[in-house]
Write a protein that holds these residues in place. Structure first.
Motif, PDB file in Angstrom:
ATOM      1  N   LYS A 193       5.602   5.220   1.850  1.00 52.61           N
ATOM      2  CA  LYS A 193       5.984   6.365   2.690  1.00 52.61           C
ATOM      3  C   LYS A 193       6.964   5.921   3.774  1.00 52.61           C
ATOM      4  N   THR A 194       6.713   4.775   4.395  1.00 49.70           N
ATOM      5  CA  THR A 194       7.582   4.265   5.453  1.00 49.70           C
ATOM      6  C   THR A 194       8.995   4.008   4.932  1.00 49.70           C
TER       7      THR A 194
ATOM      8  N   THR B 230      -9.351   7.454  -4.120  1.00 49.98           N
ATOM      9  CA  THR B 230      -8.367   6.680  -3.364  1.00 49.98           C
ATOM     10  C   THR B 230      -7.450   5.978  -4.353  1.00 49.98           C
TER      11      THR B 230
ATOM     12  N   ASP C  32       0.843  -1.199   0.000  1.00 52.94           N
ATOM     13  CA  ASP C  32       0.000   0.000   0.000  1.00 52.94           C
ATOM     14  C   ASP C  32       0.879   1.250   0.000  1.00 52.94           C
ATOM     15  N   THR C  33       0.228   2.400  -0.065  1.00 54.54           N
ATOM     16  CA  THR C  33       0.974   3.659  -0.123  1.00 54.54           C
ATOM     17  C   THR C  33       1.673   3.953   1.204  1.00 54.54           C
ATOM     18  N   ALA C  34       1.153   3.444   2.299  1.00 58.43           N
ATOM     19  CA  ALA C  34       1.803   3.652   3.600  1.00 58.43           C
ATOM     20  C   ALA C  34       3.186   3.004   3.618  1.00 58.43           C
ATOM     21  N   GLU C  35       3.314   1.851   2.987  1.00 56.90           N
ATOM     22  CA  GLU C  35       4.613   1.188   2.927  1.00 56.90           C
ATOM     23  C   GLU C  35       5.604   2.017   2.109  1.00 56.90           C
TER      24      GLU C  35
ATOM     25  N   SER D  81      -4.849   2.757  -4.775  1.00 57.35           N
ATOM     26  CA  SER D  81      -4.472   1.478  -4.178  1.00 57.35           C
ATOM     27  C   SER D  81      -3.446   0.784  -5.069  1.00 57.35           C
TER      28      SER D  81
ATOM     29  N   SER E  60      -3.816  12.146  -0.526  1.00 58.60           N
ATOM     30  CA  SER E  60      -4.941  12.564   0.303  1.00 58.60           C
ATOM     31  C   SER E  60      -6.182  11.744  -0.035  1.00 58.60           C
ATOM     32  N   THR E  61      -6.954  11.407   0.980  1.00 60.55           N
ATOM     33  CA  THR E  61      -8.205  10.683   0.747  1.00 60.55           C
ATOM     34  C   THR E  61      -9.405  11.615   0.834  1.00 60.55           C
TER      35      THR E  61
ATOM     36  N   ASP F  46       4.644  12.018   1.121  1.00 56.67           N
ATOM     37  CA  ASP F  46       3.352  11.950   1.815  1.00 56.67           C
ATOM     38  C   ASP F  46       2.449  10.970   1.078  1.00 56.67           C
ATOM     39  N   GLU F  47       1.552  10.362   1.817  1.00 56.22           N
ATOM     40  CA  GLU F  47       0.559   9.504   1.181  1.00 56.22           C
ATOM     41  C   GLU F  47      -0.459  10.382   0.460  1.00 56.22           C
TER      42      GLU F  47
END
Length: 113
Positions: free
Chosen positions: A79-80, A95, A74-77, A97, A89-90, A86-87
């Motif tokens: 960013k991490t 969205t 996912d986009t969080a990974e 994916s 915006s929702t 930044d991820e």
């Protein structure tokens, strides 16, 4: 008698109530046209933002694959692992994916890609 009152009052300059109401109505119509005209640009901006976010996530996902040999879940990974600042915006009505198996990036909602 009416003429005596008019003569006593003198000549007054100014606008009548009807003239002022007409001006207010015209300004209201112009404001409504301007508001609806600007709203069209808002939709174009959201579509452009979606396209930009989609392309950024796709590029970051390909960079992660090139470095590690695996796509992000996912986009969080992304960013991490510092591939995205930044991820996406929702709150913009779309969205983004990622399909971990194929690495395909998909946008749903206001903009589909």
């Amino acid at each position: 008698m009416l003429e005596k009152l008019r003569a006593a009052r003198g000549h007054e300059d100014g606008f009548t109530l009807i003239e002022l109401l007409i001006v207010v109505v015209i300004l209201g119509v112009l404001a409504a046209v301007a508001v609806f005209g600007v709203q069209a640009f808002n939709g174009e901006g959201k579509a452009a933002a979606c396209e930009t976010d989609w392309k950024s996530v796709e590029t970051a996902n390909e960079a992660l694959y090139a470095k590690t040999g695996a796509y992000a879940a996912d986009t969080a990974e992304l960013k991490t692992k510092n591939f995205l600042k930044d991820e996406p915006s929702t709150t913009n009505g779309y969205t983004i994916s990622i399909d971990k198996a194929t690495g395909a990036v998909k946008a749903t909602g206001a903009c589909t890609h």
